[in-house]
Design an enzyme around this catalytic site. Sequence first.
Site, short mmCIF file in Angstrom:
data_model
loop_
_atom_site.label_atom_id
_atom_site.label_comp_id
_atom_site.label_asym_id
_atom_site.label_seq_id
_atom_site.Cartn_x
_atom_site.Cartn_y
_atom_site.Cartn_z
N ARG A 153 -10.00 41.68 -32.04
CA ARG A 153 -8.64 42.17 -31.89
C ARG A 153 -8.60 43.65 -32.25
NH1 ARG A 153 -8.45 37.27 -34.77
NH2 ARG A 153 -7.35 35.58 -33.69
N LYS A 177 -7.38 37.17 -38.88
CA LYS A 177 -6.08 36.69 -39.31
C LYS A 177 -6.21 35.76 -40.51
CE LYS A 177 -3.50 36.99 -34.96
NZ LYS A 177 -2.72 36.22 -33.97
N HIS A 248 -6.11 43.96 -25.82
CA HIS A 248 -6.16 42.50 -25.74
C HIS A 248 -6.69 42.05 -24.39
CE1 HIS A 248 -5.16 39.17 -28.35
NE2 HIS A 248 -4.75 38.47 -27.30
N ARG A 251 -10.28 41.92 -24.71
CA ARG A 251 -10.63 40.70 -25.44
C ARG A 251 -10.63 39.50 -24.48
NH1 ARG A 251 -10.30 38.14 -30.60
NH2 ARG A 251 -8.86 36.38 -30.75
N HIS A 274 -10.53 32.26 -33.38
CA HIS A 274 -9.39 31.37 -33.23
C HIS A 274 -9.47 30.24 -34.26
CE1 HIS A 274 -8.83 32.56 -28.74
NE2 HIS A 274 -8.17 33.36 -29.53
N TYR A 283 -8.87 29.90 -21.85
CA TYR A 283 -9.89 30.61 -21.08
C TYR A 283 -10.63 29.69 -20.12
CZ TYR A 283 -8.99 34.37 -24.33
OH TYR A 283 -8.36 35.34 -25.05
#
Length: 306
Positions: A153, A177, A248, A251, A274, A283
């Site tokens: 990210r 995150k 993004h 990404r 994730h 995806y």
Amino acid sequence: MTPVTLALEEAVSDFGRHLRAERDVSPHTLRAYLGDLNDLVGYAADTGVTEPGELDVSLLRAWLARQHALGRSRATLARRTAAVRAFTRHLHRRGLLDDDPGLLLGTPKRQRDLPIALTQEEAARLLDTMDAQGPLGLRDLAVLELLYGTGVRVSELCGLDIDDLDTGRRTVRVLGKGGRERTVPVGEPAVRAVQDWLRAGRPALSTEGSGPALFLGVRGGRLHPTSARRIVHDRINEVGEVPDLSPHGLRHSAATHLLEGGADLRSVQEILGHASLQTTQIYTHVAPERLKHVHRQAHPRGAQPD
């Protein structure tokens, strides 16, 4: 517009302190949630509500219906519903609400659009034809190579320190995150671009205040995500013949190309950071669409309706 009472203001402020101290949410999420809740208590005040304990499911639904009528997107409505649920749960635990009305709210389904991704040829054209002259050129190439080569990210990229990159093992340590740390493999082109930046670019921008930051802005401070986004847009526009993407989008491109190259979904999940495999599964819809396009373009009987 009716002024919001001190009790409602303090309830929102206390929830903000809770988010910062106990849930460690990102600054972006904190601003978004508090903005949503300040709008909610403003609406509540207009209806005569003065205390947190007067918030009920009818009022919450009416506020959300008003957001829908104002044309808010499904993603915004979903976030505002999540903010309200977290807020009323907090009030209930604090003893300010007898029951938790947030439990009765439905969740608007978010629209899951297929991510826009570069083709592998477009990605190669972008990175192979970029002007990498001077300190800023070296930095910008390293930024794009690392975004595409690792799928990190933009906030993660800007948070990298020099020591996070292990050129020998060709890995980078990323803080994602929720404070989750992961190690991501880095391809040789990205390693080479970063090494060129560190050797011949970074010293020209570095100041006493630069610290260990891997990427620097023009004034020597740590590169800001907003600046990194501008770099990506500007460099793509300079190259031309490549769809304009955000960081993004790079990404998305990285994840798509990994799957097209045979990577399994679990590995892509780990690389992207994730928390849930369900997030990565979008995806699986991207690569087949690309293959269908190739089939339609190349196969004698490919130009048939889906």
